[in-house]
Design an enzyme around this catalytic site. Sequence first.
Site, short mmCIF file in Angstrom:
data_model
loop_
_atom_site.label_atom_id
_atom_site.label_comp_id
_atom_site.label_asym_id
_atom_site.label_seq_id
_atom_site.Cartn_x
_atom_site.Cartn_y
_atom_site.Cartn_z
N HIS A 68 0.94 -1.29 -0.11
CA HIS A 68 -0.03 0.00 -0.09
C HIS A 68 0.77 1.26 0.03
O HIS A 68 2.22 1.01 0.02
CB HIS A 68 -1.12 0.04 1.47
CG HIS A 68 -0.27 -0.04 2.52
ND1 HIS A 68 0.45 -1.05 2.95
CD2 HIS A 68 -0.30 0.75 3.55
CE1 HIS A 68 1.03 -0.79 4.15
NE2 HIS A 68 0.47 0.46 4.50
N ASP A 107 5.65 4.38 5.37
CA ASP A 107 6.76 3.39 6.02
C ASP A 107 6.81 2.25 5.23
O ASP A 107 7.56 1.33 5.48
CB ASP A 107 6.18 3.27 7.25
CG ASP A 107 4.71 2.67 7.49
OD1 ASP A 107 4.04 2.96 6.71
OD2 ASP A 107 4.67 1.98 8.45
N HIS A 108 5.91 1.89 4.02
CA HIS A 108 6.16 0.68 3.34
C HIS A 108 6.57 1.08 1.70
O HIS A 108 6.54 0.30 0.86
CB HIS A 108 4.91 0.34 3.11
CG HIS A 108 4.20 -0.41 4.41
ND1 HIS A 108 4.27 -1.77 4.52
CD2 HIS A 108 3.68 0.13 5.52
CE1 HIS A 108 3.73 -1.90 5.95
NE2 HIS A 108 3.39 -0.82 6.35
N HIS A 118 -7.35 -2.29 5.27
CA HIS A 118 -6.67 -1.23 6.23
C HIS A 118 -7.20 0.24 5.68
O HIS A 118 -8.32 0.44 5.23
CB HIS A 118 -4.95 -1.34 5.61
CG HIS A 118 -4.22 -0.23 6.44
ND1 HIS A 118 -4.27 -0.18 7.89
CD2 HIS A 118 -3.14 0.43 5.99
CE1 HIS A 118 -3.05 0.44 8.18
NE2 HIS A 118 -2.36 0.86 7.21
N ASP A 123 -0.47 -4.17 6.00
CA ASP A 123 -1.06 -3.94 7.28
C ASP A 123 -2.53 -4.30 7.14
O ASP A 123 -3.10 -4.15 6.06
CB ASP A 123 -0.97 -2.34 7.62
CG ASP A 123 0.46 -1.77 7.71
OD1 ASP A 123 1.29 -2.78 7.40
OD2 ASP A 123 0.63 -0.72 8.18
N HIS A 125 6.03 -5.09 12.45
CA HIS A 125 5.21 -4.05 12.51
C HIS A 125 4.70 -3.34 13.67
O HIS A 125 3.79 -2.68 13.81
CB HIS A 125 3.95 -4.05 11.27
CG HIS A 125 3.55 -2.67 10.94
ND1 HIS A 125 2.61 -2.04 11.37
CD2 HIS A 125 3.96 -1.95 9.73
CE1 HIS A 125 2.21 -0.82 10.74
NE2 HIS A 125 3.22 -0.70 9.79
N HIS A 145 1.09 3.92 2.09
CA HIS A 145 1.58 4.48 3.13
C HIS A 145 3.08 4.67 3.11
O HIS A 145 3.92 3.59 2.80
CB HIS A 145 1.30 3.90 4.43
CG HIS A 145 -0.29 4.26 4.69
ND1 HIS A 145 -0.99 3.46 5.59
CD2 HIS A 145 -1.18 5.20 4.57
CE1 HIS A 145 -2.19 4.15 5.81
NE2 HIS A 145 -2.31 4.94 5.16
#
Length: 301
Positions: free
Chosen positions: A60, A64-65, A140, A210, A268, A62
């Site tokens: 996805h 942090d990914h 998510h 997530d 995570h 976001h």
Amino acid sequence: MKLTIIGCHSASPRDNARPTAQLLEVRGHLLLIDCGEGTQMALRQHRVKFSRIKHIFISHLHGDHVYGLVGLVSTFCLLGRKEPLHIYGPAGIKQMIELQMELGNNYMPFELRFRESVETRATLLVENDEITVSTIPLDHRVYTNGFLIKEKVGDRHLNLAACEKLHIETAYYRKIKKGADYVKDDGEIIKNELLTTPGNAPKSYAFCSDTMYKEDIITHIKGATALYHESTFLKPHEHLCKKTKHSTAAQAATIAKKAEVGMLILGHYSSRYKSYDMFTDEARPIFPNSHCALDGKVFEF
């Protein structure tokens, strides 16, 4: 299969905690799963040959990914990469990367091939002679997919003594390992089962981060050799799962138990927790074969 945890923490990167990224080696393929900040530095620390990475999977959008991806693509350019790079992710990943490369006036010596997902059901992304990669729809705050990587049934093991007894030339060994019968000069057929034994059982790896607790995924990951399932929170903070759409270690363990997977890898983690043991302490009473992902840790299965 060999899994290297490049990063396994949530939210902001820290000096001792990288955001999500994993490297899976399977049947000669090197797959990068998610690409948080600092991923390429960690890959260098692990002495990964960048040219071997041909497929990148982004769960996805976001940060942090995915925030490490444009930097990695830029480095591929500087290294003079020639082979195409396949990037799989949600709709928008193409625009995100191409816009940054365009604004930086980057010279692209290789082709970027995007496969953007919008489906809400499990979808096949990659298939070749050795593996398949499919999406796992997750729940998510933004459109998110996990990934299921499965080996195909491999070659059978050659019964060398049986082949030598029949004076079979080595030139036929490859076909026999692929399952072919052997036809003698006089026309007699020697069944493959007499010349081989079954090959290694194919393995599979499910990556789920997530997501909220989502029993729908169980049918997709049933019997997986190993499962990575996010465990951002512990039970005392389970009330935060609904707001943030994350899971607890106990919920991850429950999914692992119901899906009858071989191994559960937790990750995570929220930065509010100071001990990784707290996560396995919560998960193992439900699913004993639970382990914590740690930056740089390697799992082989």
